[in-house]
Structures are given as structure tokens and as C-alpha cells.
Design an enzyme around this catalytic site. Structure first.
Site, PDB file in Angstrom:
ATOM      1  N   HIS A 273       0.790  -1.276  -0.033  1.00 14.56           N
ATOM      2  CA  HIS A 273      -0.102  -0.120   0.049  1.00 14.56           C
ATOM      3  C   HIS A 273       0.938   1.383   0.126  1.00 14.56           C
ATOM      4  O   HIS A 273       0.687   2.195  -0.919  1.00 14.56           O
ATOM      5  CB  HIS A 273      -0.841   0.066   1.276  1.00 14.56           C
ATOM      6  CG  HIS A 273      -1.893   1.400   1.495  1.00 14.56           C
ATOM      7  ND1 HIS A 273      -3.046   1.353   1.155  1.00 14.56           N
ATOM      8  CD2 HIS A 273      -1.507   2.367   1.971  1.00 14.56           C
ATOM      9  CE1 HIS A 273      -3.516   2.513   1.392  1.00 14.56           C
ATOM     10  NE2 HIS A 273      -2.546   3.161   1.879  1.00 14.56           N
ATOM     11  N   GLU A 274       1.831   1.325   0.840  1.00  8.80           N
ATOM     12  CA  GLU A 274       2.710   2.652   0.928  1.00  8.80           C
ATOM     13  C   GLU A 274       3.559   2.648  -0.419  1.00  8.80           C
ATOM     14  O   GLU A 274       3.831   3.792  -0.809  1.00  8.80           O
ATOM     15  CB  GLU A 274       3.598   2.295   2.266  1.00  8.80           C
ATOM     16  CG  GLU A 274       2.729   2.318   3.492  1.00  8.80           C
ATOM     17  CD  GLU A 274       1.829   3.417   3.788  1.00  8.80           C
ATOM     18  OE1 GLU A 274       1.817   4.538   3.097  1.00  8.80           O
ATOM     19  OE2 GLU A 274       0.694   3.225   4.328  1.00  8.80           O
TER      20      GLU A 274
ATOM     21  N   GLU B 108      -6.473   6.785  -0.856  1.00 11.60           N
ATOM     22  CA  GLU B 108      -6.544   5.581   0.174  1.00 11.60           C
ATOM     23  C   GLU B 108      -7.105   4.497  -0.936  1.00 11.60           C
ATOM     24  O   GLU B 108      -6.570   3.160  -0.769  1.00 11.60           O
ATOM     25  CB  GLU B 108      -7.333   5.656   1.522  1.00 11.60           C
ATOM     26  CG  GLU B 108      -6.291   6.430   2.088  1.00 11.60           C
ATOM     27  CD  GLU B 108      -4.997   6.062   2.670  1.00 11.60           C
ATOM     28  OE1 GLU B 108      -4.664   4.929   2.863  1.00 11.60           O
ATOM     29  OE2 GLU B 108      -4.116   7.016   2.440  1.00 11.60           O
TER      30      GLU B 108
END
Length: 297
Positions: free
Chosen positions: A144-145, A225
Site C-alpha cells: 500500500h505504501e 487510499e
């Protein structure tokens, strides 16, 4: 489904950034009309101020953000071998340079990425996330990051922070000028009901600008996100790891070390704020919604 979601979130992000830029210009125009009878000059000044803030933030973003969140840098693989190798592997899969690695001493599981470009990126995780997540779950979070880095979300968030700061500075300027007796330059032949209405609109716009900027920044964070979740699945080919990680992050205590101005950067809301007005004032989309989207992939 995956690529449709990525495309949809990119479009939404574009809309939010256009709105953010228009808001800066509107604030400048309102200031120019209110104080100098010249909205064009005000818009130009606002644009220059925003550009200066962006240059400052882009050049110093990583060190500033890491300092604000009390993060310590890991400079050698021996200091945190599992984390180091996982970030290294995900960066390789995502085809981005290896980010700098930081750890935040906080028992609550969370993580974020920052920087002004993939070449100058950094990833920070809490001690809590290293202790509570298994390898599969941590891989989903790191994916995700790294997706934030690969998608240039880190630069986008830096620009959004700079624009918010510029709007705040312009509003403070207007408030101080009004408080200390500053006033609009008036021409006798221009005093009319139309001018009075324009003055009122300008004042209302200046008052509401910080709120509008906050809402825009939060909307931008929420869209990114969703995109990073989808992109993480693309990197790991395993949505279940991120699903389980999000559940653990959601079912945890608030962070102690997080800086409020950086809350939108984290993978999950570090302060566990619950908003009665729905998602309007939330920095993150509901975890349940994010999991529902991941389960469809």
C-alpha cells in the site's frame, strides 16, 4: 475491476486538485477586491504565495514530516532485517527506488509514506505494526505504501499541504488587516449595492476558505487510499493480506506519537476519529468500505 477503480480514483483526484487550485485563486481574488479594488492582483499574489509554499514543502517534506511524527531512520538492514527486505522487495516489484526506512515508537499499528518523488521517498511504520501483523499482512501494508510512492500520491499530498498552508496564510493576512483597521480602497463612483454585495461575498469566502480547504484535503486523502489499496493488490496479488491488516489497524488504540497535521498520510486514521457528518470531515474512508472493495477483487 482493479484498473477501473484506479482510473476512477485518478479522475476524482484530478477534480479535487482543480478545485483546490481554484479555491486558492478565489481567495486571492477576494482579497484583491476587498482591499485593493483589483481582483486580478489578488489572484496573482495568491498564486505566487502558493508556489512559494509548494517549493518549500517539496524541498523539505520528508525530514519535516518524519520529525513531526518522532520517527527514527533505519540506515542498515541489520537494524530491522524483515522490514528492510520487505520494503526492498516491494519497491523492486513496484519498479521504484528503495525508499528511506523509518520506525515510529508507538504500540498502535500504522504506517505512512512521504517524500516529493519516488527518488526521495520514505516509508515509516510503527513498532506496533511490526509486532501485531504477520508477514502476509505486513506485506499488504508495505505494498500500500509503495503504491503511494509509485502513484506519486506522496507529491500530491505534499502539494495539498502546501496549498492548505497558503490558504491559511492568506486568511490570516486578511484577518489581521481587518482587525488592525485596514480597509478596502474605495472609489466614490463605485459605491453601490452591487459593490456592497461583492464585498460581503468576498468576506464570506475568506471566512469559509479554511473549512473548504480542509474538506478538499480530506477528500483527496480518501480517494488516494482507495487507489493505494487497489494498487497494493496489484503488487502483492493477495488482497486477503491487506484485508486482515486493515482489520487489525481498525481494531486498535489511537496513536500517541502521530502529528495531527500528518494524520491524512497514515494508512488508517491514527486518532480513530468518528464523524457524525459521515465522511465529509474524515481523513480516511471507512475501513469497512475499503475491505468491501478489496473483497471484490
Amino acid at each position: 475491476m482493479l484498473y477501473d477503480q484506479i482510473a476512477m480514483n485518478k479522475r476524482r483526484t484530478g477534480y479535487v486538485m482543480v478545485g483546490f487550485s481554484l479555491l486558492v485563486l478565489l481567495i486571492g481574488a477576494a482579497l484583491g477586491y476587498l482591499f485593493w479594488n483589483n481582483w486580478q492582483s489578488g489572484a496573482v499574489i495568491a498564486l505566487v504565495v502558493a508556489l512559494v509554499y509548494m517549493l518549500i514543502m517539496i524541498s523539505q517534506s520528508t525530514n519535516v514530516v518524519m520529525s513531526m511524527n518522532h520517527a527514527r531512520e533505519i540506515t542498515d538492514v541489520s537494524q530491522a532485517p524483515q522490514l528492510w527486505h520487505m520494503i526492498e522487495d516491494m519497491a523492486l516489484v513496484g519498479k521504484v527506488p528503495m525508499p528511506r526506512v523509518f520506525i515510529i515508537d508507538d504500540p498502535s499499528p500504522n504506517a505512512f509514506a512521504t517524500g516529493n518523488s519516488p527518488e526521495k521517498s520514505a516509508v515509516a511504520v510503527t513498532t506496533g505494526i511490526l509486532q501485531r501483523l504477520n508477514r502476509e499482512e505486513l506485506e499488504g501494508v508495505i505494498g500500500h505504501e509503495i503504491s503511494h510512492v509509485r502513484n506519486y500520491d506522496i507529491r500530491l499530498q505534499t502539494i495539498a499541504l502546501a496549498l492548505s498552508a497558503a490558504i491559511g496564510m492568506l486568511v490570516n493576512f486578511a484577518s489581521n488587516w481587518l482587525w488592525w483597521g485596514g480597509g478596502r480602497r474605495r472609489d466614490d463612483d463605485r459605491d453601490s449595492a452591487g459593490n456592497a454585495f461583492a464585498i460581503v461575498i468576498s468576506i464570506v469566502l475568506i471566512i469559509l476558505a479554511p473549512l473548504a480547504a480542509s474538506i478538499a484535503q480530506m477528500a483527496l486523502s480518501r480517494n488516494r487510499e482507495y487507489l493505494a489499496d487497489a494498487s497494493s493488490v496489484e503488487l502483492t496479488r493477495n488482497p486477503q493480506g491487506l484485508i486482515n491488516a486493515l482489520r487489525k489497524i481498525d481494531d486498535s488504540e489511537p496513536m500517541e506519537a502521530a502529528d495531527p497535521n500528518s494524520s491524512a498520510l497514515y494508512i488508517g486514521d491514527p486518532f480513530k476519529n468518528k464523524h457524525r457528518l459521515g465522511d465529509l470531515f474524515a481523513t480516511h474512508p471507512p475501513i469497512a468500505d475499503r475491505i468491501a472493495r478489496l473483497e471484490k477483487m
